[in-house]
Design a protein around this motif. Structure first.
Motif, short mmCIF file in Angstrom:
data_model
loop_
_atom_site.label_atom_id
_atom_site.label_comp_id
_atom_site.label_asym_id
_atom_site.label_seq_id
_atom_site.Cartn_x
_atom_site.Cartn_y
_atom_site.Cartn_z
N TYR A 74 0.81 -1.22 0.00
CA TYR A 74 0.00 0.00 0.00
C TYR A 74 0.84 1.27 0.00
CZ TYR A 74 -4.13 -2.86 0.64
OH TYR A 74 -5.14 -3.78 0.45
N ASP A 75 1.92 1.28 0.75
CA ASP A 75 2.79 2.47 0.73
C ASP A 75 3.34 2.70 -0.67
OD1 ASP A 75 2.43 2.96 3.42
OD2 ASP A 75 4.21 1.83 4.04
N TRP A 114 -11.08 1.46 -3.78
CA TRP A 114 -12.18 0.50 -3.80
C TRP A 114 -11.85 -0.64 -2.84
CZ3 TRP A 114 -16.16 1.49 -7.45
CH2 TRP A 114 -15.88 2.55 -8.32
N GLY A 115 -12.76 -0.89 -1.87
CA GLY A 115 -12.54 -1.98 -0.94
C GLY A 115 -13.69 -2.14 0.03
N LEU A 166 -10.67 4.44 3.27
CA LEU A 166 -10.66 5.87 3.57
C LEU A 166 -9.27 6.34 3.98
CD1 LEU A 166 -12.21 8.52 3.94
CD2 LEU A 166 -12.76 7.78 6.26
N ALA A 167 -8.57 5.54 4.77
CA ALA A 167 -7.22 5.90 5.19
C ALA A 167 -6.29 6.04 4.00
CB ALA A 167 -6.69 4.87 6.18
N ILE A 168 -6.46 5.17 3.02
CA ILE A 168 -5.65 5.27 1.79
C ILE A 168 -6.08 6.49 0.99
CG2 ILE A 168 -5.12 4.15 -0.41
CD1 ILE A 168 -5.49 1.46 1.06
N SER A 197 -4.86 14.52 -4.46
CA SER A 197 -5.79 14.95 -5.51
C SER A 197 -6.89 15.79 -4.89
CB SER A 197 -6.41 13.74 -6.23
OG SER A 197 -5.43 13.00 -6.92
N GLY A 198 -7.48 16.66 -5.70
CA GLY A 198 -8.52 17.55 -5.21
C GLY A 198 -9.77 16.82 -4.75
N THR A 199 -10.11 15.72 -5.41
CA THR A 199 -11.25 14.89 -5.01
C THR A 199 -10.81 13.44 -5.04
OG1 THR A 199 -12.81 16.46 -6.02
CG2 THR A 199 -13.65 14.28 -5.48
N VAL A 200 -11.16 12.70 -4.00
CA VAL A 200 -10.90 11.26 -3.96
C VAL A 200 -12.19 10.58 -3.53
CG1 VAL A 200 -9.43 9.40 -3.10
CG2 VAL A 200 -8.51 11.73 -3.26
#
Length: 474
Positions: free
Chosen positions: A389-390, A408-409, A416-418, A424-427
């Motif tokens: 993940y890092d 996605w998960g 959410l933590a990822i 980015s401006g929106t995730v």
């Protein structure tokens, strides 16, 4: 239909056909479907003058009346959705269903913007003085939306600019001017003359606008390269700018997703509007534990999707909008072929009229490949393995862009933590491309300057003015 009669510019409340015209093509057939006025410098000057003349009256109009005008314009769009969707499909290429959603979304955006209010902040209310900060309109705004969502992205600008009390000159893309010109015809009697002016033209018109001393602000949506030029030409007059630019959005798919349930959403995250969306998934990082089943599922689903003329029943993906963008996408595919990357689907040219590129999925190309590092803006998707993940967050962020992204998960807390680590401006988490007129949308890094939508987007069309009044002693 007589296109010369039906498509005219709106200047100072009057419809004008202009002294010259240019042809507009249907990207599915490459046939001429109509013509639009090719504005001259004098046309631009007159549009700016009309907006400047209308500005004091519009700025003084109570905000409740300005809101009512936005609602009326939104209702006009929705009431004419059937005709507008057919026109939009003819010039942009998207299927009728998608075109109708755009028209309705444009109306919704205007009506949604009408729910916003300009705040007044009381800074001090003491025995000595009263101080408040309010927000006043800038003046005349030049708006330049792109060709991928010509009506919807124009309303991103029209709604907040007019609500704030500005007047506007709106220039649609030369590839998709007709639906915007028709919008001008529909709303010309809703607004006072000169509040909204719509002019069309070729490649020269945009630079004329961004450098014109008559504008107080330029709001532009398009490529990062063009955005840099807009900012440069706006600098001598210190125009305000809002720039919504390119993206190379990464999707990170965690190993706990249900492949069967998520595959359709992941596909359309990348391929909706033929990939011609600034916040489309441009690269998809898939955990190695599910890489093979998700890869197979994406390919299988893609094979069920109908690509063709957007006016034909059942079409789900239309053509690339214009020849220049078609050539760019074809060049990226050819580069991937030349480098020997594995194609899971597509990659071969289609020998038919129109700017059609087959749905193309590339298997795990290297991180430094063009198809991973560049914004394709077309129906080409690289799938990329990850196991750490890092590492995947670092790879997702290793780009000059920062517009959008998605995670996605099933484990929403972990997803959410990822997401909170994505620059980015929106995730989005477990969805993508959801935007709202009441939420800020903008890019980090080279993906833009400023935001659209929400209170933050509304305030971009204002100057902050602080009024300080010293109280008289008792």
């Amino acid at each position: 239909m007589n296109f010369d009669r039906d498509y005219a510019m709106l200047i100072g409340g009057r419809l004008e056909h202009g002294s010259a015209r240019f042809n507009v093509l249907n990207p599915a057939t490459e046939n001429v479907i109509g013509s639009a006025p090719n504005a001259t410098r004098n046309d631009l000057d007159r549009a700016i003058d009309a907006a400047r003349e209308a500005f004091p009256g519009w700025a003084a109009t109570p905000i409740a009346a300005r809101k009512a005008a936005l609602v009326a314009m939104g209702q006009a769009l929705m009431a004419h959705a059937d005709g507008l969707k057919r026109l939009l499909t003819a010039e942009q290429g998207k299927p009728h269903a998608d075109a109708e959603m755009e028209v309705m979304g444009a109306g919704y955006w205007l009506m949604g913007a009408a729910h916003l209010d300009l705040p007044v902040t009381v800074n001090e209310d003491s025995a000595e003085r009263y101080s408040e900060t309010r927000h006043v309109p800038l003046g005349v705004v030049g708006a330049i939306p792109p060709w991928n969502f010509p009506l919807l992205l124009a309303m991103f600008k029209v709604g907040p600019a007019l609500l704030a009390g500005n007047t506007m000159v709106l220039k649609p893309s030369p590839f998709t001017p007709l639906s915007t010109l028709k919008f001008g015809e529909l709303v010309k009697d809703i607004l006072p003359p000169g509040v909204l002016n719509i002019i069309s033209g070729g490649d020269a018109l945009g630079p004329w606008m961004s450098s014109h001393k008559g504008f107080d602000k330029i709001s532009f949506t398009g490529s990062t390269a063009t955005g840099r030029r807009v900012m440069e030409s706006a600098a001598p007059t210190l125009k305000r700018v809002t720039l919504e630019l390119g993206g190379n959005d990464a999707a990170i798919v965690m190993p706990d997703v249900d492949v069967e349930n998520v595959v359709e959403e992941l596909f359309w995250a990348a391929f909706r509007n033929n990939g011609q969306i600034c916040v489309a998934t441009k690269r998809m990082y898939v955990h190695e534990d599910i890489y093979e089943p998700l890869k197979d599922a994406l390919v299988a689903y893609a094979k069920t999707v109908k690509v063709g003329d957007g006016s034909e029943q059942g079409t789900q993906i239309g053509p690339i909008n214009n020849e220049a963008q078609y050539a760019r996408v074809v060049d990226l595919i050819q580069d991937a072929k030349d480098k020997g990357y594995t194609f899971l689907l597509g990659g071969d040219a289609v020998d038919v009229p129109g700017y059609f590129v087959p749905i193309t999925i590339i298997d795990n190309p290297p991180e430094d490949s063009r198809i991973v590092q560049e914004e394709q803006f077309g129906p080409v998707l690289p799938l990329i393995r990850f196991d750490d993940y890092d590492d995947v967050v670092a790879r997702a962020n290793a780009t000059e862009y920062g517009l959008g992204g998605s995670v996605w998960g099933k484990d929403e807390d972990k997803a959410l933590a990822i997401a909170q680590r994505i620059a980015s401006g929106t995730v989005w988490v477990n969805e993508t491309q959801h935007l709202s007129p009441t939420a800020a949308f903008g890019g980090m890094k080279q993906s833009g300057v400023g935001v659209e939508g929400g209170l933050e987007g509304l305030l971009e069309y204002t100057n902050a003015q602080t009024i300080v009044r010293k109280k008289q002693p008792a």
